[in-house]
Design a protein around this motif. Structure first.
Motif, PDB file in Angstrom:
ATOM      1  N   GLU A 120      -7.285  -0.671   3.720  1.00  0.00           N
ATOM      2  CA  GLU A 120      -6.351  -1.407   2.860  1.00  0.00           C
ATOM      3  C   GLU A 120      -7.071  -2.559   2.160  1.00  0.00           C
ATOM      4  N   GLY A 121      -7.916  -3.264   2.910  1.00  0.00           N
ATOM      5  CA  GLY A 121      -8.699  -4.337   2.302  1.00  0.00           C
ATOM      6  C   GLY A 121      -9.618  -3.821   1.220  1.00  0.00           C
ATOM      7  N   ASN A 122     -10.198  -2.654   1.448  1.00  0.00           N
ATOM      8  CA  ASN A 122     -11.063  -2.036   0.438  1.00  0.00           C
ATOM      9  C   ASN A 122     -10.286  -1.663  -0.813  1.00  0.00           C
ATOM     10  N   ILE A 123      -9.072  -1.185  -0.634  1.00  0.00           N
ATOM     11  CA  ILE A 123      -8.244  -0.834  -1.783  1.00  0.00           C
ATOM     12  C   ILE A 123      -7.959  -2.070  -2.633  1.00  0.00           C
ATOM     13  N   VAL A 124      -7.535  -3.152  -1.970  1.00  0.00           N
ATOM     14  CA  VAL A 124      -7.219  -4.386  -2.697  1.00  0.00           C
ATOM     15  C   VAL A 124      -8.463  -4.927  -3.399  1.00  0.00           C
TER      16      VAL A 124
ATOM     17  N   ASN B  83      -9.682 -14.349 -11.018  1.00  0.00           N
ATOM     18  CA  ASN B  83      -8.464 -13.927 -10.340  1.00  0.00           C
ATOM     19  C   ASN B  83      -8.734 -12.867  -9.285  1.00  0.00           C
ATOM     20  N   ILE B  84      -7.944 -12.914  -8.235  1.00  0.00           N
ATOM     21  CA  ILE B  84      -7.940 -11.847  -7.244  1.00  0.00           C
ATOM     22  C   ILE B  84      -6.524 -11.299  -7.134  1.00  0.00           C
ATOM     23  N   MET B  85      -6.395 -10.081  -6.676  1.00  0.00           N
ATOM     24  CA  MET B  85      -5.084  -9.461  -6.582  1.00  0.00           C
ATOM     25  C   MET B  85      -4.209 -10.188  -5.572  1.00  0.00           C
ATOM     26  N   ARG B  86      -2.997 -10.520  -5.985  1.00  0.00           N
ATOM     27  CA  ARG B  86      -2.044 -11.191  -5.121  1.00  0.00           C
ATOM     28  C   ARG B  86      -1.188 -10.179  -4.379  1.00  0.00           C
ATOM     29  N   LEU B  87      -0.506 -10.662  -3.361  1.00  0.00           N
ATOM     30  CA  LEU B  87       0.320  -9.782  -2.532  1.00  0.00           C
ATOM     31  C   LEU B  87       1.394  -9.084  -3.356  1.00  0.00           C
ATOM     32  N   ASN B  88       2.004  -9.824  -4.289  1.00  0.00           N
ATOM     33  CA  ASN B  88       3.088  -9.220  -5.075  1.00  0.00           C
ATOM     34  C   ASN B  88       2.591  -8.201  -6.091  1.00  0.00           C
ATOM     35  N   GLU B  89       1.274  -8.126  -6.288  1.00  0.00           N
ATOM     36  CA  GLU B  89       0.693  -7.143  -7.202  1.00  0.00           C
ATOM     37  C   GLU B  89       0.216  -5.882  -6.475  1.00  0.00           C
ATOM     38  N   THR B  90       0.183  -5.952  -5.163  1.00  0.00           N
ATOM     39  CA  THR B  90      -0.404  -4.859  -4.385  1.00  0.00           C
ATOM     40  C   THR B  90       0.499  -3.627  -4.416  1.00  0.00           C
ATOM     41  N   PRO B  91      -0.036  -2.479  -4.780  1.00  0.00           N
ATOM     42  CA  PRO B  91       0.788  -1.265  -4.846  1.00  0.00           C
ATOM     43  C   PRO B  91       1.048  -0.671  -3.466  1.00  0.00           C
ATOM     44  N   ALA B  92       1.923   0.311  -3.427  1.00  0.00           N
ATOM     45  CA  ALA B  92       2.157   1.054  -2.187  1.00  0.00           C
ATOM     46  C   ALA B  92       0.870   1.780  -1.807  1.00  0.00           C
ATOM     47  N   MET B  93       0.576   1.781  -0.501  1.00  0.00           N
ATOM     48  CA  MET B  93      -0.667   2.385  -0.021  1.00  0.00           C
ATOM     49  C   MET B  93      -0.407   3.302   1.160  1.00  0.00           C
ATOM     50  N   GLU B  94      -1.129   4.401   1.198  1.00  0.00           N
ATOM     51  CA  GLU B  94      -1.144   5.292   2.358  1.00  0.00           C
ATOM     52  C   GLU B  94      -2.591   5.504   2.779  1.00  0.00           C
TER      53      GLU B  94
ATOM     54  N   TYR C 207     -14.140   6.718  15.750  1.00  0.00           N
ATOM     55  CA  TYR C 207     -13.789   5.337  15.454  1.00  0.00           C
ATOM     56  C   TYR C 207     -13.187   4.707  16.697  1.00  0.00           C
ATOM     57  N   VAL C 208     -13.084   3.389  16.698  1.00  0.00           N
ATOM     58  CA  VAL C 208     -12.594   2.691  17.885  1.00  0.00           C
ATOM     59  C   VAL C 208     -11.097   2.521  17.876  1.00  0.00           C
ATOM     60  N   ASN C 209     -10.555   2.015  16.783  1.00  0.00           N
ATOM     61  CA  ASN C 209      -9.128   1.701  16.717  1.00  0.00           C
ATOM     62  C   ASN C 209      -8.587   2.130  15.361  1.00  0.00           C
ATOM     63  N   PRO C 210      -7.657   3.090  15.315  1.00  0.00           N
ATOM     64  CA  PRO C 210      -7.144   3.557  14.017  1.00  0.00           C
ATOM     65  C   PRO C 210      -6.490   2.447  13.211  1.00  0.00           C
ATOM     66  N   ASP C 211      -5.889   1.486  13.894  1.00  0.00           N
ATOM     67  CA  ASP C 211      -5.247   0.388  13.176  1.00  0.00           C
ATOM     68  C   ASP C 211      -6.276  -0.429  12.407  1.00  0.00           C
ATOM     69  N   ASN C 212      -7.455  -0.608  12.991  1.00  0.00           N
ATOM     70  CA  ASN C 212      -8.500  -1.359  12.307  1.00  0.00           C
ATOM     71  C   ASN C 212      -9.081  -0.563  11.147  1.00  0.00           C
ATOM     72  N   VAL C 213      -9.194   0.754  11.315  1.00  0.00           N
ATOM     73  CA  VAL C 213      -9.662   1.599  10.211  1.00  0.00           C
ATOM     74  C   VAL C 213      -8.711   1.473   9.026  1.00  0.00           C
ATOM     75  N   LYS C 214      -7.435   1.511   9.305  1.00  0.00           N
ATOM     76  CA  LYS C 214      -6.451   1.390   8.227  1.00  0.00           C
ATOM     77  C   LYS C 214      -6.483   0.011   7.586  1.00  0.00           C
ATOM     78  N   ALA C 215      -6.606  -1.022   8.414  1.00  0.00           N
ATOM     79  CA  ALA C 215      -6.643  -2.382   7.877  1.00  0.00           C
ATOM     80  C   ALA C 215      -7.854  -2.582   6.964  1.00  0.00           C
ATOM     81  N   GLN C 216      -9.009  -2.083   7.398  1.00  0.00           N
ATOM     82  CA  GLN C 216     -10.207  -2.224   6.581  1.00  0.00           C
ATOM     83  C   GLN C 216     -10.095  -1.427   5.286  1.00  0.00           C
TER      84      GLN C 216
END
Length: 720
Positions: free
Chosen positions: A630-634, A661-672, A619-628
């Motif tokens: 997280e987006g997939n989880i939401v 409806n889409i999931m809001r920030l205050n509904e987002t669970p803890a993620m690892e 992969y190119v950037n671990p931060d981008n892998v994590k961001a993507q």
């Protein structure tokens, strides 16, 4: 790193290309004074999809993959900068425009890094070798004594150095190496490392240009009234009140061209968007809807899928005689798993500026996922040649597959041709949600059996509308959807069933427009596959993790699940009313697994934590892998517990975010998020993290409550 938009017209000034230098793979350039006079538009057309290094040392990359939030404007130049031994800040970016010489230019299928991993790196490595050879010749030293560093070629023994700009012109005269030596992974300085996203600040401060920001001289605006039944025809138009609104210029009958059919619509053209929108709301249009009340119905569609589940499908893959083995099995189960139609709902709705000119040429400014596909569709629709069309790709404010479907671009073309001016079309949120296209709703009819405490038989009958059939018209009535093999085949999921296994298909057609949605069929069929594996595990009286490990044949899959079990503490004893569920799925050459923990809350459950593990190879950037991820989880959770799209009497029941409806920030669970460094060939990142989410949640709900959910979406707060 700078993303140069089409509105920044002075490309020559921005990139500093005042003399020729080194241009890899470029056709059509000549080393003469006329280059200085080439306009940005012409220059853009002449650049091939690799790099230019000019005599001032400026490095320019033509990015063949539009950025819709997945980070291609960071990932692609990182591949180049790594091999060229320069910092990311030194790479200027321009977007390709759809012409064939740039190759594949569509962002989709999580393909950007996968498909550009070698071509862009080879371009950088070739340039490095050419620059090094040029420097060695000037110094009359062996090439082996020279190395590239920070946009310079260094001679360690003498301490001499030459910049890339100083070497570029002579280097351009050399033959381009066909097989340049690429860096080994152990020597990477950028790839695989955390690097700050240099494109983020301008997106936060508002400097970034998205399609909706484009402003072209002489431009007018159009707001389009589509039929509530999508495919309705215009019976009559009363535009009396609309024309009274200040700024409204024209009211015209227009058309929406989709891959499978064309629908009629009415456009209000005005000097500004708000006048156009107000005029649209003042229109009185009567529609001829034919029998759309019947054909645009999710209830009748799903009734047809459940009817198909009682019949034999078309065989896509079979190992052993499943029907015979299933009939003879003592311990067996059968279930249906349903997924809904879903809208893409990108933050930036569909929009495009089109200028159909008197000379027959067409220029487009739009947030499209692929300028090559857009060029193809515009040429086909307008009956013009590719050289008559100019595609300017902007940043995309989200897409998820929707903006590779170019109905909104063709609408702008049609209106511009009629009014003879550049026209900006902007869809409303209501258009976006109620008009489609959508992720197709699907049914998974599952059958399986166990023997001696082990899962040994598995049949997945996939049922629903085919994207390949409706959009591409590439599916015969007698064949299974070919896309199934990339997701449900045992070669993909690596499950080995010693008794028998089968994948079958039934195409249930609908007039509801469909197209790919983030992770395509994997988001539909991962739900059925991984929930049913859990059902079979419980039938076998086996822990769901151990049951999967027994039938997996691939060490990478096992490593992903082992890592998930460790990171999610799978073996821990949970309090009464809590439960964990897991799922694993492979898509786009990556493997992703998820574990979700839930606990009872009143009449339902709440999501306590999501742990996701992904093996995407290099992969190119671990931060981008994590961001993507997280987006997939939401997005995966949203698809599981929020609204789907339903049609009643031919009309979408959802029109805006108050109903969809889409999931809001205050509904987002803890993620690892945990990334496995397998060193395998690059896989996708933008989509593979999504398919395991819904089934992991469904399995967690079962573990906590004993209730097996088989239909999405479900109300997590009230499980009944």
């Amino acid at each position: 790193m700078e993303k140069i938009q089409t509105s920044r017209r002075d490309f020559l000034k921005a990139s500093g290309i005042t003399t020729f230098g080194l241009a890899l793979g470029i056709s059509g350039f000549t080393r003469d004074a006329s280059l200085k006079k080439i306009t940005p538009a012409v220059l853009r057309l002449e650049i091939n999809p690799f790099i230019i290094i000019d005599t001032n040392g400026n490095i320019t990359l033509v990015n063949p993959r539009p950025d819709m939030g997945q980070g291609s404007t960071q990932a692609v130049p990182s591949l180049l900068a790594e091999e060229l031994e320069v910092n990311l800040e030194k790479v200027l970016i321009i977007q390709s425009d759809g012409m064939g010489k740039y190759g594949s230019q569509t962002s989709g299928g999580s393909s950007s890094v996968r498909e550009l991993w070698f071509p862009i790196r080879k371009a950088g490595a070739a340039a490095r070798e050419m620059l090094t050879a040029t420097a060695a010749k000037r110094w009359n030293v062996p090439v082996s004594e020279c190395h590239a560093e920070d946009a310079k070629i260094m001679h360690k023994a003498s301490g001499k150095s030459l910049t890339y700009g100083e070497l570029a012109d002579d280097a351009s005269k050399l033959e381009i190496p066909k097989d340049p030596k690429l860096k080994e992974a152990k020597d990477f300085k950028i790839i695989g490392k955390y690097n700050k996203r240099l494109d983020v600040p301008e997106r936060v401060n508002g400097r970034a240009v998205y399609g909706i920001d484009v402003d072209v001289p002489g431009m007018v605006y159009a707001s389009i009234l589509h039929s509530p039944m999508i495919h309705g025809k215009v019976a009559s138009i009363d535009d009396t009140e609309a024309k009274k609104i200040q700024g409204v210029l024209q009211v015209i009958k227009t058309e929406r061209t989709m891959p499978h059919r064309t629908s009629e619509a009415v456009a209000v053209v005005a000097t500004n968007y708000w006048a156009a929108l107000k005029g649209k709301k003042a229109l009185v249009v009567k529609w001829d809807n034919g029998d759309l009340e019947k054909t645009l119905s999710t209830a009748s569609y799903y009734a047809a899928t459940y009817d198909a589940a009682q019949k034999e499908g078309i065989n896509a893959e079979e190992k052993g005689d499943f029907a015979v083995k299933y009939a003879a099995a003592k311990d067996k189960i059968e279930s249906n798993y349903e997924t809904p139609f879903l809208a893409h709902a990108p933050i930036e709705p569909e929009n495009a500026v089109a200028h159909v000119k008197d000379d027959g040429t067409v220029e487009i400014w739009a947030p499209v996922q692929g300028p090559d596909w857009a060029l193809r569709d515009v040429c086909g629709y307008m009956k013009v040649k590719p050289e008559q069309v100019k595609i300017n790709v902007t940043l995309l404010g989200g897409a998820f597959g929707r903006k590779a479907y170019h109905d909104f671009v063709l609408e702008a073309c049609h209106i511009s041709k009629v009014v003879k001016k550049p026209v900006k079309v902007i869809w409303t949120r209501e258009d976006d949600i109620s008009q489609g296209p959508y992720r197709p709703g699907m049914l998974s009819h599952m059958q399986g059996f166990v023997d001696d405490g082990k899962i040994t038989g598995f049949h997945h009958h996939a049922i629903g509308e085919s994207i390949a059939g409706q959009v591409f018209k590439q599916l015969k009535d007698t064949e299974a959807d070919p896309w199934l093999s990339g997701e449900l085949a045992t070669e993909n999921n690596k499950y080995r069933f010693e008794g028998a296994s089968k994948v079958s298909w039934t195409n249930v057609k609908t007039d509801i427009p469909v197209v790919w949605w983030r992770s395509v069929y994997a988001s539909n069929f991962g739900w059925g596959q991984e929930c049913f594996v859990d059902e079979l595990a419980h039938l076998a009286k086996k822990d769901p993790l151990k049951a999967r490990m027994e039938i997996l044949t691939d060490d990478r899959f096992k490593k992903v699940l082992q890592t998930l079990a460790e990171k999610a503490n799978w073996e821990e004893k949970l309090p009464e009313g809590s439960g964990k569920g897991l799922a694993v799925f492979s898509s786009f050459n990556s493997i992703s697994a998820c574990c979700i923990t839930v606990s009872k809350k009143d009449q339902g459950v709440k999501i306590d934590k999501v742990v996701s593990v992904i093996d995407c190879g290099h992969y190119v950037n671990p931060d981008n892998v994590k961001a993507q991820t997280e987006g997939n989880i939401v997005m995966g959770l949203t698809a599981a517990i929020k609204d789907g799209i339903t049609f009643t009497n031919g009309v979408s029941d959802q029109s805006n975010f108050h109903q969809y409806n889409i999931m809001r920030l205050n509904e987002t669970p803890a993620m690892e998020i945990h990334i496995i460094d397998s060193g395998a060939a690059p896989g996708g990142v933008g989509e593979p993290g999504l398919p395991p989410i819904a089934p992991a949640l469904g399995n967690a709900v079962f573990a906590a409550t004993g209730k097996r959910l088989r239909k999405l979406p479900f109300d997590i707060a009230n499980l009944g």
